[in-house]
Design a protein around this motif. Structure first.
Motif, mmCIF file in Angstrom:
data_model
loop_
_atom_site.group_PDB
_atom_site.id
_atom_site.type_symbol
_atom_site.label_atom_id
_atom_site.label_comp_id
_atom_site.label_asym_id
_atom_site.label_seq_id
_atom_site.Cartn_x
_atom_site.Cartn_y
_atom_site.Cartn_z
ATOM 1 N N GLY A 1 30.238 24.029 52.538
ATOM 2 C CA GLY A 1 29.251 23.530 51.566
ATOM 3 C C GLY A 1 28.364 24.692 51.284
ATOM 4 O O GLY A 1 28.225 25.554 52.121
ATOM 5 N N LYS A 2 27.898 24.793 50.065
ATOM 6 C CA LYS A 2 27.200 25.957 49.375
ATOM 7 C C LYS A 2 26.157 26.704 50.339
ATOM 8 O O LYS A 2 25.948 27.693 50.534
ATOM 9 N N GLY A 3 25.290 25.714 50.687
ATOM 10 C CA GLY A 3 24.026 26.169 51.381
ATOM 11 C C GLY A 3 24.412 26.449 52.694
ATOM 12 O O GLY A 3 23.675 27.298 53.462
ATOM 13 N N PRO B 1 24.064 31.419 38.446
ATOM 14 C CA PRO B 1 25.298 30.702 37.774
ATOM 15 C C PRO B 1 26.427 31.744 37.685
ATOM 16 O O PRO B 1 26.155 32.874 37.518
ATOM 17 N N ASN B 2 27.729 31.176 37.764
ATOM 18 C CA ASN B 2 28.780 32.095 37.499
ATOM 19 C C ASN B 2 28.865 31.976 35.868
ATOM 20 O O ASN B 2 28.128 31.177 35.080
ATOM 21 N N ILE B 3 29.795 32.828 35.165
ATOM 22 C CA ILE B 3 29.920 32.742 33.734
ATOM 23 C C ILE B 3 30.035 31.520 33.150
ATOM 24 O O ILE B 3 29.372 31.031 32.202
ATOM 25 N N VAL C 1 23.955 36.409 36.984
ATOM 26 C CA VAL C 1 25.306 35.835 36.459
ATOM 27 C C VAL C 1 26.557 36.527 37.123
ATOM 28 O O VAL C 1 26.819 37.635 36.566
ATOM 29 N N SER C 2 27.302 35.588 37.762
ATOM 30 C CA SER C 2 28.405 36.633 38.598
ATOM 31 C C SER C 2 29.691 36.200 37.774
ATOM 32 O O SER C 2 30.040 34.936 36.998
ATOM 33 N N MET C 3 30.574 37.223 37.728
ATOM 34 C CA MET C 3 31.821 37.082 36.820
ATOM 35 C C MET C 3 32.861 37.433 37.550
ATOM 36 O O MET C 3 33.832 38.438 36.966
ATOM 37 N N GLY C 4 33.147 36.959 38.825
ATOM 38 C CA GLY C 4 34.369 37.211 39.547
ATOM 39 C C GLY C 4 34.511 38.694 39.723
ATOM 40 O O GLY C 4 33.571 39.437 40.067
ATOM 41 N N LYS C 5 35.732 39.189 39.451
ATOM 42 C CA LYS C 5 36.214 40.425 39.666
ATOM 43 C C LYS C 5 35.449 41.607 38.901
ATOM 44 O O LYS C 5 35.604 42.801 39.011
ATOM 45 N N ASP C 6 34.864 41.062 37.840
ATOM 46 C CA ASP C 6 34.042 41.896 36.862
ATOM 47 C C ASP C 6 32.772 42.241 37.268
ATOM 48 O O ASP C 6 32.191 42.914 36.625
ATOM 49 N N GLY C 7 32.335 41.621 38.345
ATOM 50 C CA GLY C 7 31.055 41.816 38.926
ATOM 51 C C GLY C 7 30.118 40.676 38.623
ATOM 52 O O GLY C 7 30.233 39.630 38.423
ATOM 53 N N ALA C 8 28.864 41.285 38.465
ATOM 54 C CA ALA C 8 27.922 40.434 38.153
ATOM 55 C C ALA C 8 26.487 41.322 37.389
ATOM 56 O O ALA C 8 26.653 42.225 37.314
ATOM 57 N N CYS C 9 25.817 40.162 36.506
ATOM 58 C CA CYS C 9 24.535 40.885 35.594
ATOM 59 C C CYS C 9 23.157 40.394 36.000
ATOM 60 O O CYS C 9 23.422 39.074 36.448
ATOM 61 N N GLY D 1 33.589 31.044 48.527
ATOM 62 C CA GLY D 1 32.163 31.378 49.160
ATOM 63 C C GLY D 1 31.635 32.646 48.663
ATOM 64 O O GLY D 1 31.089 33.272 49.261
ATOM 65 N N ALA D 2 32.365 33.480 47.688
ATOM 66 C CA ALA D 2 32.016 34.841 47.163
ATOM 67 C C ALA D 2 30.450 34.583 46.423
ATOM 68 O O ALA D 2 29.641 35.408 46.867
ATOM 69 N N GLY D 3 30.325 33.655 45.696
ATOM 70 C CA GLY D 3 29.036 33.377 45.064
ATOM 71 C C GLY D 3 28.182 33.001 46.015
ATOM 72 O O GLY D 3 27.002 33.413 45.921
ATOM 73 N N ASP D 4 28.426 32.306 47.329
ATOM 74 C CA ASP D 4 27.534 31.873 48.189
ATOM 75 C C ASP D 4 26.800 33.118 48.909
ATOM 76 O O ASP D 4 25.725 33.316 49.062
ATOM 77 N N ALA D 5 27.916 34.094 49.169
ATOM 78 C CA ALA D 5 27.403 35.382 49.855
ATOM 79 C C ALA D 5 26.686 36.093 48.906
ATOM 80 O O ALA D 5 25.565 36.560 49.431
ATOM 81 N N PHE E 1 27.346 41.885 49.818
ATOM 82 C CA PHE E 1 27.546 40.629 50.460
ATOM 83 C C PHE E 1 28.732 39.909 49.942
ATOM 84 O O PHE E 1 29.588 39.571 50.912
ATOM 85 N N SER E 2 29.107 39.885 48.550
ATOM 86 C CA SER E 2 30.018 39.215 48.201
ATOM 87 C C SER E 2 31.138 39.804 48.558
ATOM 88 O O SER E 2 32.424 39.226 48.669
ATOM 89 N N LEU E 3 31.585 41.022 48.672
ATOM 90 C CA LEU E 3 32.517 41.785 48.831
ATOM 91 C C LEU E 3 33.137 41.549 50.384
ATOM 92 O O LEU E 3 34.151 41.405 50.392
HETATM 93 N N1 LIG Z 1 38.602 39.283 42.717
HETATM 94 C C1 LIG Z 1 37.435 40.002 42.975
HETATM 95 N N2 LIG Z 1 37.221 41.303 43.123
HETATM 96 C C2 LIG Z 1 36.209 41.783 43.574
HETATM 97 N N3 LIG Z 1 34.807 41.376 43.521
HETATM 98 C C3 LIG Z 1 34.936 39.832 43.200
HETATM 99 C C4 LIG Z 1 36.023 39.240 43.014
HETATM 100 N N4 LIG Z 1 35.862 37.712 42.944
HETATM 101 C C5 LIG Z 1 34.548 37.671 43.086
HETATM 102 N N5 LIG Z 1 33.845 38.989 43.427
HETATM 103 C C6 LIG Z 1 32.501 39.328 43.743
HETATM 104 O O1 LIG Z 1 31.889 38.021 44.112
HETATM 105 C C7 LIG Z 1 30.928 37.659 43.165
HETATM 106 C C8 LIG Z 1 30.742 36.223 42.986
HETATM 107 O O2 LIG Z 1 32.088 35.799 42.480
HETATM 108 P P1 LIG Z 1 32.183 34.617 41.528
HETATM 109 O O3 LIG Z 1 31.531 35.083 39.930
HETATM 110 O O4 LIG Z 1 33.657 34.387 41.677
HETATM 111 O O5 LIG Z 1 31.160 33.519 42.226
HETATM 112 P P2 LIG Z 1 31.347 32.019 42.096
HETATM 113 O O6 LIG Z 1 31.918 31.490 41.032
HETATM 114 O O7 LIG Z 1 29.963 31.365 42.136
HETATM 115 O O8 LIG Z 1 31.775 31.671 43.508
HETATM 116 P P3 LIG Z 1 31.835 30.305 44.488
HETATM 117 O O9 LIG Z 1 33.346 29.736 44.392
HETATM 118 O O10 LIG Z 1 31.359 30.837 45.861
HETATM 119 O O11 LIG Z 1 30.770 29.586 43.763
HETATM 120 C C9 LIG Z 1 31.238 38.641 42.011
HETATM 121 O O12 LIG Z 1 29.946 38.948 41.271
HETATM 122 C C10 LIG Z 1 31.801 39.822 42.609
HETATM 123 O O13 LIG Z 1 30.946 40.651 42.931
#
Ligand SMILES: Nc1ncnc2c1ncn2[C@@H]1O[C@H](COP(=O)(O)OP(=O)(O)OP(=O)(O)O)[C@@H](O)[C@H]1O
Ligand SMILES: [Mg+2]
Length: 322
Positions: free
Chosen positions: A45-47, A190-192, A226-234, A256-260, A285-287
């Motif tokens: 769970g996210k929290g 938010p994620n993207i 704004v998290s963008m998966g492997k593209d990082g975050a803004c 849980g990368a976003g939660d971290a 943290f996310s890494l």
């Molecule tokens: N494949 C990847 N390689 C490198 N870094 C990643 C990768 N996936 C996620 N990250 C890191 O984790 C952060 C959060 O990931 P993501 O945007 O997927 O979050 P999320 O969709 O909120 O995830 P969650 O499932 O935890 O809610 C990214 O901004 C980035 O720093």
């Protein structure tokens, strides 16, 4: 509050926690008898994940929300192990379980998701009491809403918390996020895709993401990450926009990368970090989360060793406009 210092660094709120149960079944076949080779259950769970990472980083954390009374032990063990204060409201029923059937032979994953328990009006009162009694500056509200509550619930909780001077981080999606931002939380992550749904627009470039985030900042949200998966975050504040790019790493689990990242953002706020420092710490943290299956961090040292590998770029500053 003792000597003006809050008792907890952070309280996290999880209304719809889940137990993630992974079972390994070679040659899984629907309609047949299948034998489980391995199984593993983790409380999630996210929290809960945000609390886990912050506790691993050395913070004093309390958790609340709803837990089904019938299957609490995994959560209770986790909180005891991490010295997290457990103030979850126990409700009738079982916390939802998500079963992931992993087939190492056919390379397929099958998900079986149980529904979560419904909360009663008295449970919501108990939750509000816990939130009022728990002493912290920061409150993180994270994850989906459980069945049977109004879509405005996060908004109402956030309004109540802000009215008494507490700072709110909201990490959710869909309608809960849409209504939640009406409370003007201090921070959202938010994620993207969640951001696209929130602003009802495809965001195809970095400039478009920053523009959309800036509009939310103009409404009063102090930090939009704004998290963008492997593209990082803004990371966008009233003063600047910073892009954090992670190095290429071997990913064990993206869950849980976003939660971290939310946990890292809060850790940075507690240290009064600049936007750039916050982006670096939150990304580190996310890494760490990506390199492990369980929630939480391996260690604070693991976070610090990755910080230098995050590349940080300022994409916009307020001074640019003058
Ligand atoms: N494949 C990847 N390689 C490198 N870094 C990643 C990768 N996936 C996620 N990250 C890191 O984790 C952060 C959060 O990931 P993501 O945007 O997927 O979050 P999320 O969709 O909120 O995830 P969650 O499932 O935890 O809610 C990214 O901004 C980035 O720093
Ligand atoms: Mg997320």
């Amino acid at each position: 509050m003792e000597n003006g210092v809050p008792k907890f660094d952070v309280v996290t709120v999880t209304l719809n926690p889940a137990i993630d149960r992974t079972v390994t079944i070679p040659n899984f076949t629907a309609g047949a008898v299948n034998r489980v080779e391995q199984e593993h259950s983790t409380p999630g769970g996210k929290g809960v994940n945000v609390a886990s990472a912050l506790a691993d980083y050395g913070h004093l954390v309390a958790v609340t929300g709803f837990l089904g009374r019938e299957n609490t032990p995994l959560f209770v063990d986790l909180f005891a192990r991490k010295k997290i204060e457990d103030r979850f409201v126990r409700i009738t029923g079982r916390t939802r379980v998500g079963i992931k059937i992993i087939d190492p032979v056919l390379h397929q994953t099958t998900d079986v998701n149980f529904p979560g328990p419904k909360s009663a009006p008295a449970d919501l009162d108990a939750l509000r009491e816990q939130l009022a009694a728990l002493d912290s500056t920061w409150v993180a509200i994270a994850g989906s809403l459980p069945p049977g509550v109004n879509a405005e619930l996060y908004r109402d909780i956030a309004i109540g918390l802000k009215a008494v001077g507490r700072k709110v981080v909201l990490d959710t999606s869909g309608e809960a996020l849409h209504r939640g931002v009406e409370a003007v939380p201090n921070i959202i992550k938010p994620n993207i895709y969640e951001l696209e749904a929130l602003v009802d627009k495809r965001l195809q470039s970095e400039a478009e993401v920053i523009e959309a985030a800036k509009k939310l900042v103009e409404q009063g949200i102090e930090l939009v990450a704004v998290s963008m998966g492997k593209d990082g975050a803004c990371f966008v504040s009233e003063a600047a926009a910073v892009i954090a790019r992670p190095p290429e790493i071997e990913v064990k689990s993206t869950v849980g990368a976003g939660d971290a990242m939310v946990a890292g953002i809060i850790a940075a706020q507690l240290r009064k970090f600049s936007l750039k420092q916050c982006a670096r710490l939150a990304t580190a943290f996310s890494l760490v989360a990506l390199t492990r299956i369980e929630s939480g961090l391996t260690s604070a040292a693991a976070v610090h060793s990755l910080m230098d590998q995050v590349s940080i770029r300022e994409a916009w500053t307020r001074e640019d406009q003058f």
